[in-house]
Design a protein around this motif. Sequence first.
Motif, PDB file in Angstrom:
ATOM      1  N   ILE A  82      45.997 -45.081   7.795  1.00 40.72           N
ATOM      2  CA  ILE A  82      46.878 -45.355   6.656  1.00 40.72           C
ATOM      3  C   ILE A  82      47.187 -46.857   6.615  1.00 40.72           C
ATOM      4  CG2 ILE A  82      49.173 -44.903   5.695  1.00 40.72           C
ATOM      5  CD1 ILE A  82      49.005 -42.101   6.987  1.00 40.72           C
ATOM      6  N   SER A  83      47.062 -47.467   5.433  1.00 45.23           N
ATOM      7  CA  SER A  83      47.275 -48.919   5.345  1.00 45.23           C
ATOM      8  C   SER A  83      48.719 -49.265   5.707  1.00 45.23           C
ATOM      9  CB  SER A  83      46.973 -49.414   3.936  1.00 45.23           C
ATOM     10  OG  SER A  83      47.968 -48.931   3.053  1.00 45.23           O
ATOM     11  N   GLU A  84      48.916 -50.514   6.095  1.00 45.49           N
ATOM     12  CA  GLU A  84      50.249 -50.948   6.522  1.00 45.49           C
ATOM     13  C   GLU A  84      51.272 -50.731   5.404  1.00 45.49           C
ATOM     14  OE1 GLU A  84      50.461 -55.055   7.648  1.00 45.49           O
ATOM     15  OE2 GLU A  84      52.453 -54.812   8.529  1.00 45.49           O
ATOM     16  N   LYS A  85      50.876 -51.105   4.184  1.00 48.74           N
ATOM     17  CA  LYS A  85      51.748 -50.962   3.037  1.00 48.74           C
ATOM     18  C   LYS A  85      52.159 -49.496   2.820  1.00 48.74           C
ATOM     19  CE  LYS A  85      51.610 -53.304  -1.352  1.00 48.74           C
ATOM     20  NZ  LYS A  85      50.768 -53.861  -2.387  1.00 48.74           N
ATOM     21  N   ASN A  86      51.149 -48.638   2.854  1.00 46.29           N
ATOM     22  CA  ASN A  86      51.424 -47.215   2.656  1.00 46.29           C
ATOM     23  C   ASN A  86      52.259 -46.623   3.785  1.00 46.29           C
ATOM     24  OD1 ASN A  86      50.326 -46.117   0.191  1.00 46.29           O
ATOM     25  ND2 ASN A  86      48.357 -46.823   0.969  1.00 46.29           N
ATOM     26  N   ALA A  87      51.988 -47.094   4.996  1.00 42.23           N
ATOM     27  CA  ALA A  87      52.730 -46.587   6.152  1.00 42.23           C
ATOM     28  C   ALA A  87      54.217 -46.917   5.995  1.00 42.23           C
ATOM     29  CB  ALA A  87      52.175 -47.186   7.439  1.00 42.23           C
ATOM     30  N   LYS A  88      54.488 -48.169   5.605  1.00 43.55           N
ATOM     31  CA  LYS A  88      55.883 -48.568   5.412  1.00 43.55           C
ATOM     32  C   LYS A  88      56.521 -47.755   4.289  1.00 43.55           C
ATOM     33  CE  LYS A  88      55.687 -53.250   7.189  1.00 43.55           C
ATOM     34  NZ  LYS A  88      55.585 -54.669   6.903  1.00 43.55           N
ATOM     35  N   ALA A  89      55.772 -47.621   3.184  1.00 41.90           N
ATOM     36  CA  ALA A  89      56.312 -46.884   2.036  1.00 41.90           C
ATOM     37  C   ALA A  89      56.606 -45.439   2.412  1.00 41.90           C
ATOM     38  CB  ALA A  89      55.333 -46.953   0.877  1.00 41.90           C
ATOM     39  N   MET A  90      55.727 -44.841   3.204  1.00 43.66           N
ATOM     40  CA  MET A  90      55.935 -43.443   3.611  1.00 43.66           C
ATOM     41  C   MET A  90      57.230 -43.293   4.399  1.00 43.66           C
ATOM     42  SD  MET A  90      52.396 -41.804   4.991  1.00 43.66           S
ATOM     43  CE  MET A  90      52.461 -40.048   4.788  1.00 43.66           C
ATOM     44  N   ILE A  91      57.420 -44.202   5.342  1.00 34.53           N
ATOM     45  CA  ILE A  91      58.602 -44.118   6.200  1.00 34.53           C
ATOM     46  C   ILE A  91      59.872 -44.371   5.386  1.00 34.53           C
ATOM     47  CG2 ILE A  91      59.797 -45.228   8.134  1.00 34.53           C
ATOM     48  CD1 ILE A  91      56.945 -45.660   9.325  1.00 34.53           C
ATOM     49  N   LEU A  92      59.820 -45.383   4.514  1.00 37.25           N
ATOM     50  CA  LEU A  92      61.006 -45.720   3.729  1.00 37.25           C
ATOM     51  C   LEU A  92      61.306 -44.657   2.676  1.00 37.25           C
ATOM     52  CD1 LEU A  92      60.500 -49.569   3.355  1.00 37.25           C
ATOM     53  CD2 LEU A  92      62.189 -48.393   4.760  1.00 37.25           C
ATOM     54  N   PHE A 130      51.307 -36.348   5.690  1.00 35.40           N
ATOM     55  CA  PHE A 130      50.824 -37.519   6.415  1.00 35.40           C
ATOM     56  C   PHE A 130      49.312 -37.440   6.639  1.00 35.40           C
ATOM     57  CE2 PHE A 130      49.883 -37.719  11.083  1.00 35.40           C
ATOM     58  CZ  PHE A 130      49.504 -39.053  11.164  1.00 35.40           C
ATOM     59  N   LEU A 131      48.844 -36.273   7.048  1.00 34.20           N
ATOM     60  CA  LEU A 131      47.416 -36.123   7.337  1.00 34.20           C
ATOM     61  C   LEU A 131      46.572 -36.200   6.078  1.00 34.20           C
ATOM     62  CD1 LEU A 131      46.814 -33.520  10.140  1.00 34.20           C
ATOM     63  CD2 LEU A 131      45.944 -35.849   9.950  1.00 34.20           C
ATOM     64  N   LYS A 132      47.125 -35.684   4.990  1.00 34.59           N
ATOM     65  CA  LYS A 132      46.380 -35.737   3.737  1.00 34.59           C
ATOM     66  C   LYS A 132      46.197 -37.197   3.305  1.00 34.59           C
ATOM     67  CE  LYS A 132      45.925 -33.474  -0.614  1.00 34.59           C
ATOM     68  NZ  LYS A 132      46.586 -32.999  -1.799  1.00 34.59           N
ATOM     69  N   ALA A 161      38.231 -38.234  -2.485  1.00 39.42           N
ATOM     70  CA  ALA A 161      39.420 -37.640  -1.862  1.00 39.42           C
ATOM     71  C   ALA A 161      39.305 -36.119  -1.889  1.00 39.42           C
ATOM     72  CB  ALA A 161      40.672 -38.087  -2.605  1.00 39.42           C
ATOM     73  N   LEU A 162      39.809 -35.493  -0.833  1.00 38.01           N
ATOM     74  CA  LEU A 162      39.805 -34.028  -0.796  1.00 38.01           C
ATOM     75  C   LEU A 162      40.896 -33.490  -1.708  1.00 38.01           C
ATOM     76  CD1 LEU A 162      39.438 -32.709   2.869  1.00 38.01           C
ATOM     77  CD2 LEU A 162      37.758 -32.642   1.026  1.00 38.01           C
ATOM     78  N   ASP A 163      40.585 -32.467  -2.489  1.00 37.12           N
ATOM     79  CA  ASP A 163      41.651 -31.867  -3.295  1.00 37.12           C
ATOM     80  C   ASP A 163      42.479 -30.920  -2.426  1.00 37.12           C
ATOM     81  OD1 ASP A 163      40.282 -29.453  -3.071  1.00 37.12           O
ATOM     82  OD2 ASP A 163      39.202 -29.782  -4.958  1.00 37.12           O
ATOM     83  N   ALA A 164      43.569 -30.438  -3.007  1.00 36.13           N
ATOM     84  CA  ALA A 164      44.521 -29.637  -2.232  1.00 36.13           C
ATOM     85  C   ALA A 164      43.855 -28.402  -1.609  1.00 36.13           C
ATOM     86  CB  ALA A 164      45.695 -29.237  -3.118  1.00 36.13           C
ATOM     87  N   VAL A 165      42.986 -27.755  -2.373  1.00 35.20           N
ATOM     88  CA  VAL A 165      42.360 -26.515  -1.895  1.00 35.20           C
ATOM     89  C   VAL A 165      41.460 -26.785  -0.688  1.00 35.20           C
ATOM     90  CG1 VAL A 165      40.803 -24.625  -2.521  1.00 35.20           C
ATOM     91  CG2 VAL A 165      42.443 -25.524  -4.209  1.00 35.20           C
ATOM     92  N   MET A 171      41.088 -33.189  12.547  1.00 35.54           N
ATOM     93  CA  MET A 171      41.059 -33.413  11.102  1.00 35.54           C
ATOM     94  C   MET A 171      40.323 -34.712  10.745  1.00 35.54           C
ATOM     95  SD  MET A 171      42.545 -30.966   9.420  1.00 35.54           S
ATOM     96  CE  MET A 171      43.018 -31.642   7.829  1.00 35.54           C
ATOM     97  N   LEU A 172      40.531 -35.747  11.552  1.00 35.60           N
ATOM     98  CA  LEU A 172      39.988 -37.064  11.204  1.00 35.60           C
ATOM     99  C   LEU A 172      38.553 -37.254  11.697  1.00 35.60           C
ATOM    100  CD1 LEU A 172      43.224 -39.156  11.839  1.00 35.60           C
ATOM    101  CD2 LEU A 172      42.248 -38.567   9.629  1.00 35.60           C
ATOM    102  N   GLU A 173      38.095 -36.373  12.577  1.00 37.50           N
ATOM    103  CA  GLU A 173      36.713 -36.383  13.090  1.00 37.50           C
ATOM    104  C   GLU A 173      36.238 -37.771  13.513  1.00 37.50           C
ATOM    105  OE1 GLU A 173      34.962 -34.525   9.628  1.00 37.50           O
ATOM    106  OE2 GLU A 173      35.021 -32.562  10.589  1.00 37.50           O
ATOM    107  N   PRO A 174      36.905 -38.360  14.504  1.00 38.94           N
ATOM    108  CA  PRO A 174      36.525 -39.712  14.924  1.00 38.94           C
ATOM    109  C   PRO A 174      35.220 -39.728  15.733  1.00 38.94           C
ATOM    110  CG  PRO A 174      38.216 -38.861  16.372  1.00 38.94           C
ATOM    111  CD  PRO A 174      38.018 -37.822  15.309  1.00 38.94           C
ATOM    112  N   LYS A 175      34.655 -40.931  15.845  1.00 43.05           N
ATOM    113  CA  LYS A 175      33.476 -41.086  16.710  1.00 43.05           C
ATOM    114  C   LYS A 175      33.914 -41.327  18.152  1.00 43.05           C
ATOM    115  CE  LYS A 175      30.867 -43.164  12.963  1.00 43.05           C
ATOM    116  NZ  LYS A 175      30.652 -44.474  12.320  1.00 43.05           N
ATOM    117  N   LEU A 176      34.946 -42.140  18.294  1.00 44.25           N
ATOM    118  CA  LEU A 176      35.452 -42.429  19.640  1.00 44.25           C
ATOM    119  C   LEU A 176      36.899 -41.967  19.743  1.00 44.25           C
ATOM    120  CD1 LEU A 176      35.252 -43.907  22.440  1.00 44.25           C
ATOM    121  CD2 LEU A 176      36.168 -45.918  21.256  1.00 44.25           C
ATOM    122  N   SER A 177      37.147 -41.043  20.675  1.00 41.22           N
ATOM    123  CA  SER A 177      38.517 -40.584  20.881  1.00 41.22           C
ATOM    124  C   SER A 177      39.042 -41.119  22.200  1.00 41.22           C
ATOM    125  CB  SER A 177      38.569 -39.057  20.924  1.00 41.22           C
ATOM    126  OG  SER A 177      38.037 -38.532  19.735  1.00 41.22           O
TER     127      SER A 177
END
Lengths: 394, 252
Positions: free
Chosen positions: A355-365, B98-100, B114-118, B161-167
Amino acid sequence: MIKEQSILLDKLESGLDTSSTVRMDAWKMLQEVGLPSKKSESYKYTQITSILEKKANFDLGEQKAFDKRDLYKTSGSHLVIINGVFSKSDSAIENGVLVDTQEVTEGKHDPFSLLNTAFSPEEITIKTEGKVSPIFLYQVNSVGFSNPRIKVSASKSQEISIVEKSINEPNTFANSSISFDLDENSKINYSKIQAYGQESSVHETIFAKQLRDSRFYSNVFTFSGGLVRNNITISLEDENCEGYMNGLYILDGKSHVDNNTSVDHLKPNSYSNELYKGILDEKSTGVFNGKIYVRPDAQKTNAFQTNNNILLSDDASIHTKPQLEIWADDVKCSHGCTSGQLDEDAIFYLRSRGISEKNAKAMILNAYAAEATSHIPVPELKEEVEQLISNKLI
Amino acid sequence: MLQIKNLHASIEDKQILKGINLEVKAGEVHAIMGPNGSGKSTLASVLAGKESYEVTEGEVLFEEKDILDLSPEDRARLGIFLAFQYPIEIPGVTTTNFLKTALNQVRESRGEKALDAVNFLKMMKEKMKLVEIDQSLLSRSLNEGFSGGEKKRNEIFQMAMLEPKLSILDETDSGLDIDALKIVANGVNTLKSSSTATIVVTHYQRLLDYIVPDFVHVLYNGRIVKSGDKSLAFELEEKGYDWIKADVAETV
């Protein structure tokens, strides 16, 4: 009287209607108490008199028509008030809402209420009968010095929602007063959006008087303004009343916003809850003063107060002062205030998920601000406030 | 996949990492062990881009690209994931919301739609099973009032959910009972593939019974002082860290 005050009062005196005893009495009393000076405790951080002297153009006399685009596109009654005068032709009033105007009556005795009594063009009264849709008040303040006076009465078991929006021109000073009378078992929900220009000064007095079993909500959202001072008082004059004060201020630029609030518990078994939240950026200043009085008769009172602040810049400041005065011995009261910065760890956590810095701040606020918007009764207003919050934060 | 070369990092002028060298290839699991205060968590945070740490020397290449100048979000979008030792509580922000946002910002950066809600919900349901996490937990404020185990499971859920390459799992085992540990390890193992890599930072050998490492490195005083295969972890468990400290003292 100190010099700057007398200049200001001299300037105003020429506009005084000397034939009205109510106005002359208020004026005389004002000469005695004076406008707040540097030494006035309750205006300590808001040098309102000298700011007015410098900023407001009291000679500005321009009338401005109401712009219909400012109307909320929703059913309900829409009342337009221009420089304190009710404009019937601009208004749309539903059945059950009774709007009238009358000669100004005696008001409260603090300096700005006295000023309002002395100079208000008329007293606008609002009453309701039966079930009514929300009432929207639109205030256009375009002359240098305006003194709108509004009185809302809820008779027994009436429920009224009021949404107020002010459109203030630059270099003006609006000294408005709105009071609420709540009869037994009535309910009033009052919401106000304050989004003024940096060159506007506003002093607003909000006063609610509650009788038995009544409920009063005030929700005040402040987004900008050169100088905004809100004096909000809830007087719980009987048993089993509930009073709520919610406030949110999201400030930037050089905005200066001072919320001076008090809740007065006079009788037993009443409840009050006050929540004020602030986000201050750039060179903005916030002042919060919250008083709770619990009188000797007011046993079994529950009174709570919270003021939280987030400072986003080193140049922003907040002065917060909670005050409890309790004369009864069987009560539950709490108050707390916090001020701090955005939590860097929380921002990093969100950013580490992409999440971008801007969005992260906005989410929290946004999440932080949301708590103060929970009592907005009108969906259109809630949307508007949320939009204003997002505009500020993203 | 990941190359760390002579990495030095400090916080508030205190030197914590003093020349780390490490190479992690796709398909591998690396365990980083070491006594408290050796720099394990610092290494994890520096890789994820935490700005309070200052890199004073060295480089970190991820898929041949230097990532040290990248923001935390850009690193996440490239496919680096840090499971926090102490997941942060964020009042008012639900895990789902947050995850969305996170998932769609990552997808956007890759030029995906972007993934839709469904579809988001469908994906969520699928991944929830993996770490046996409950729906009701996800509609609550992020980590707020979660138990230690719930927080850690939520971390692995986010990773799924984020399916990273390096965890990078920073002490994911701390504060977990054995059942929760198994669930978390099982989640990590299921997500492993020949194209992903895992770095497990841990104080104890216990987690490594469930997430079996290909390599074990011992971090001490800001440097990797010993590397080996999984038997090194058993040796450490048995003998503690003192013999390593003694070894290091001798060679200096």
